[in-house]
Design a protein around this motif. Structure first.
Motif, short mmCIF file in Angstrom:
data_model
loop_
_atom_site.label_atom_id
_atom_site.label_comp_id
_atom_site.label_asym_id
_atom_site.label_seq_id
_atom_site.Cartn_x
_atom_site.Cartn_y
_atom_site.Cartn_z
N MET A 135 0.96 -1.16 0.04
CA MET A 135 -0.19 -0.11 0.09
C MET A 135 0.78 1.12 0.01
O MET A 135 1.89 1.45 0.88
N ARG A 136 0.71 2.24 -0.96
CA ARG A 136 1.44 3.26 -1.13
C ARG A 136 0.88 4.56 -0.28
O ARG A 136 -0.36 4.78 -0.29
N ILE A 137 1.34 5.30 0.40
CA ILE A 137 0.86 6.30 1.40
C ILE A 137 1.65 7.76 0.74
O ILE A 137 2.89 7.70 0.67
N SER A 138 0.71 8.61 0.37
CA SER A 138 1.25 10.04 -0.27
C SER A 138 1.09 10.87 1.12
O SER A 138 0.07 10.66 1.77
N VAL A 139 2.11 11.55 1.16
CA VAL A 139 1.92 12.66 2.28
C VAL A 139 1.87 13.98 1.84
O VAL A 139 2.77 14.31 0.94
N VAL A 140 0.61 14.76 2.35
CA VAL A 140 0.47 16.26 1.75
C VAL A 140 0.60 17.20 3.04
O VAL A 140 0.21 16.89 3.86
N ILE A 141 1.29 17.89 2.55
CA ILE A 141 1.52 19.17 3.73
C ILE A 141 1.25 20.37 3.02
O ILE A 141 2.16 21.01 2.38
N PRO A 142 -0.04 21.14 3.45
CA PRO A 142 -0.29 22.43 3.11
C PRO A 142 0.68 23.40 3.67
O PRO A 142 0.93 23.25 5.12
N ALA A 143 1.23 24.19 3.04
CA ALA A 143 2.18 25.51 3.62
C ALA A 143 2.11 26.68 3.06
O ALA A 143 2.01 26.92 1.97
N PHE A 144 1.85 27.72 4.16
CA PHE A 144 1.91 29.08 3.72
C PHE A 144 2.99 29.67 4.61
O PHE A 144 2.82 30.00 5.92
N ASN A 145 3.89 30.20 4.38
CA ASN A 145 5.26 30.85 4.87
C ASN A 145 5.53 29.96 6.10
O ASN A 145 5.45 30.62 7.25
#
Length: 190
Positions: free
Chosen positions: A1-11
């Motif tokens: 099973m492949r896990i993508s990691v998403v990190i929203p970032a503002f400054n």
């Protein structure tokens, strides 16, 4: 099973490095790490690039747009999300994978604690928060944006129904509501 990691970032130049280091040092590697630069004017994109993250630019301000852009770009079977000022424990990706493999769930909620807070204080706060939110949701679990995961298949099922106005509702609570409305199951990992 492949896990993508998403990190929203503002400054997030000051905190993103520690976050990405915690992802790089997982005992099970991520399939991909996506940092969504939400219009930063500092060195956020450079920090992300230094760690080899895939960088996506989202010009519409707000966490909901950044989250959506990252989730839509993810190619893994499961999309895990944390905030840029978060540090994941070394077994975070493994625990997410194990929940999706061994349980019949569509999303997974995780807890967190501020770095400078006492463990007992934070544990009590998190338990009260989840109890209150479950009460509002008729006994069902809710997601917290700073530590959550959703199957990519279920994301695709609900994404077009989600609210994009955060003045009405927090994006993580809105996602939880739509998962439940679509017949999905959210589990929590304490």
């Amino acid at each position: 099973m492949r896990i993508s990691v998403v990190i929203p970032a503002f400054n997030e130049e000051a905190t993103l490095g520690a976050c990405l280091e915690s992802i790089v040092n997982q005992d099970v590697p991520a399939h991909e790490v996506i940092v969504v630069d939400n219009g930063s004017i500092d060195g956020t994109a450079k920090v992300a690039g230094d760690f080899g993250a895939k960088i996506i630019s989202e010009t519409r301000p707000g966490i909901v747009h950044a989250r959506n852009a990252g989730f839509n770009a993810a190619t893994g079977d499961v999309i895990a999300r944390i905030d840029a000022d978060t540090r994941a424990p070394r077994d975070w990706i493994r625990r997410i994978r194990d929940h999706f493999v061994s349980n019949d769930c569509d999303a997974l909620a995780g807890i967190g604690r501020p770095y400078d807070a006492l463990l007992l204080q934070t544990t009590l706060y998190m338990r009260l928060f989840f109890a209150f939110m479950r009460m509002l949701q008729g006994g069902k679990e809710v997601l917290l944006g700073f530590n959550m995961a959703i199957s990519r298949a279920f994301w695709r099922k609900v994404r077009d129904e989600l609210c994009t106005n955060e003045e009405w509702i927090h994006e993580d609570i809105d996602l939880s509501i739509h998962i439940h409305q679509a017949g999905g199951r959210i589990l929590r990992d304490n």
